[in-house]
Design an enzyme around this catalytic site. Structure first.
Site, PDB file in Angstrom:
ATOM      1  CG  PHE A 132      76.954  32.748  63.215  1.00  0.00           C
ATOM      2  CD1 PHE A 132      77.167  32.239  64.483  1.00  0.00           C
ATOM      3  CD2 PHE A 132      76.469  31.895  62.229  1.00  0.00           C
ATOM      4  CE1 PHE A 132      76.904  30.902  64.765  1.00  0.00           C
ATOM      5  CE2 PHE A 132      76.208  30.556  62.510  1.00  0.00           C
ATOM      6  CZ  PHE A 132      76.425  30.052  63.778  1.00  0.00           C
ATOM      7  CG  ASP A 201      71.451  37.259  62.197  1.00  0.00           C
ATOM      8  OD1 ASP A 201      70.889  36.991  63.279  1.00  0.00           O
ATOM      9  OD2 ASP A 201      71.992  36.403  61.478  1.00  0.00           O
ATOM     10  CE1 TYR A 226      70.045  27.617  67.376  1.00  0.00           C
ATOM     11  CE2 TYR A 226      68.449  27.293  65.614  1.00  0.00           C
ATOM     12  CZ  TYR A 226      69.738  27.549  66.020  1.00  0.00           C
ATOM     13  OH  TYR A 226      70.727  27.769  65.090  1.00  0.00           O
ATOM     14  CE  LYS A 227      71.902  30.866  68.052  1.00  0.00           C
ATOM     15  NZ  LYS A 227      72.442  31.603  66.914  1.00  0.00           N
ATOM     16  NE  ARG A 375      79.182  31.548  72.625  1.00  0.00           N
ATOM     17  CZ  ARG A 375      78.132  31.459  71.814  1.00  0.00           C
ATOM     18  NH1 ARG A 375      77.803  32.490  71.046  1.00  0.00           N
ATOM     19  NH2 ARG A 375      77.410  30.354  71.748  1.00  0.00           N
TER      20      ARG A 375
END
Ligand code: PLP
Length: 402
Positions: A132, A201, A226-227, A375
């Protein structure tokens, strides 16, 4: 004819899988509607306990107790308290996780902290080349600050990339694009064999699958809340520093909250012991406490059960995609072997952006990543097998009308 029978059976199969699902009661803990929500890998759904808790935090803790809430409502200690609540989900004993700041900021703290623990002769920071972007950008800066250079390596070659020049590595547990799960135990062991430290990560694995931080001897880790942890937009991230490394953790952002005696207001910095050393400034209390309320949905939920359902969901979604879509219209870039799969399915598809817009208009919410990837995130606490079947069916409809 046999094809037809096969197609008819998938909604029935979904119904049976939902009936047997041990986590199905958890759906009631979320605010859901009649859309199929497959974007929990970007922003988790709202847990039903959050709005009431937030109303109380605002009206009573802030509105009435005001400054007293720092002690009386436990605001001051919330970063470590909530860290300990996340800990069992990522396989960490208490006292090693602190919550606060964004993931990007925590990547910075962790990577500079790791590099500062390494011998100066080790002049390379290894990052996975498919990372990312924020992780790569911050690694560049961390390398410049600590007098190193970044070496970007394809994840398939990481195992042999660690060597006597490696100071630290920054590796994603699950690739945000493809959903590929990297070998955390094996790569951690390989880095250690080369005398290097690894920062993991966990943005796309925390709350989605067992991580086993302590069991695998992970050095440092950061993750997003928040995922898959449903903490709400911009909820604070977490930082893990293994207990025996904490005394050597030299934070590049030693704010007053990380001082041994913050209210001593000393001009001289002295780092706190333990997890609080990873703090910076005043915690973002509203987001912090929304996250705490959101974490209640994990009570009594073994992460292994989440993983089992996640794999069953992604298997079933792929089965439906294969059955419903004309051959060759999409190509899955998510690994088939379970040991290499996170909790999302990524499909390469022509006109992916327009296809996703059409899916969203028909009540199936995923996202797309340029140039050509659809996705679909599968969050086992609130996604059903019926959702997976419907998503594939609507995708087939959208693709066949284009
Ligand atoms: C989601 C995500 C981030 C997000 O970083 P923020 O600072 O919260 O914007 C960072 N890294 C990875 C790998 C992610 O998946």
């Amino acid at each position: 004819m046999s094809d037809h029978v096969h197609l008819m059976n998938l909604p029935e199969k979904a119904r049976k899988l939902d009936e047997a699902d041990v986590l199905r009661a958890k759906r009631a803990d979320f605010v859901l509607d009649d859309t199929v929500y497959l974007d929990g890998n970007s922003l988790g759904a709202l847990p039903a306990a959050v709005p009431g808790r937030m109303a109380d935090v605002v009206a009573r803790e802030w509105g009435r107790l005001r400054i007293r809430s720092w002690t009386e409502s436990g605001w001051w200690t919330s970063p470590e308290r909530i860290g300990d609540r996340i800990a069992p989900l990522v396989g960490a004993a208490p006292g090693q996780i602190v919550v606060g700041d964004s993931t990007s900021v925590n990547v910075f703290k962790a990577l500079v902290g790791a590099a500062r623990m390494a011998h100066a002769e080790r002049d390379e920071i290894v990052v996975d080349a498919t990372t990312f972007p924020t992780d790569g950008y911050i690694a560049e800066s961390a390398a410049r600050m600590t007098g190193r250079r970044v070496v970007a390596v394809d994840p398939s070659e990481l195992r042999t990339a660690f060597g006597p020049r490696t100071a630290a590595a920054l590796v994603n547990h699950v690739d945000y694009r493809s959903g590929r799960l990297h070998d955390l135990p094996g790569l951690t062991a390989a880095a250690h064999a080369a005398g290097a430290l690894v920062v993991w990560d966990l943005c796309h694995s925390a709350g989605a699958l067992p991580v086993g931080l302590d069991a695998h001897g992970v050095d440092l880790a950061v993750g997003c809340t928040y995922k898959y942890l449903n903490g709400g937009p911009g909820s604070p991230a977490f930082l893990y520093v293994r207990e025996d490394l904490q005394p050597r953790f030299d934070s590049p952002l030693p704010g007053w909250n990380s001082h041994r005696d913050p209210f001593g207001m000393s001009p001289r910095y002295e780092a706190a012991d333990g997890a609080p050393r990873g703090r910076v400034g005043t915690p973002d209390i509203l987001s912090m406490l929304a996250l705490e309320a959101a974490l209640e949905v994990w009570d009594e939920v073994p992460i292994e059960a989440v993983r089992d359902k996640s794999l069953a969901l992604t298997d079933f979604f792929l089965e439906c995609v294969t059955a419903y879509l004309p051959a060759g219209r999409v190509e899955s870039i998510t690994p088939v072997p379970h040991a290499e799969r996170g909790s999302q399915v990524a499909l390469r598809c022509a006109d992916a952006g327009e296809v996703m817009d059409a899916l969203i208009a028909r009540g199936v919410v995923g996202d797309y990543r340029r140039p050509d990837v659809l996705r679909f995130g599968f969050t086992p606490l609130y996604v059903s097998f019926a959702d997976a079947e419907r998503a594939a069916r609507v995708l087939a409809e959208v693709i066949s009308t284009r």
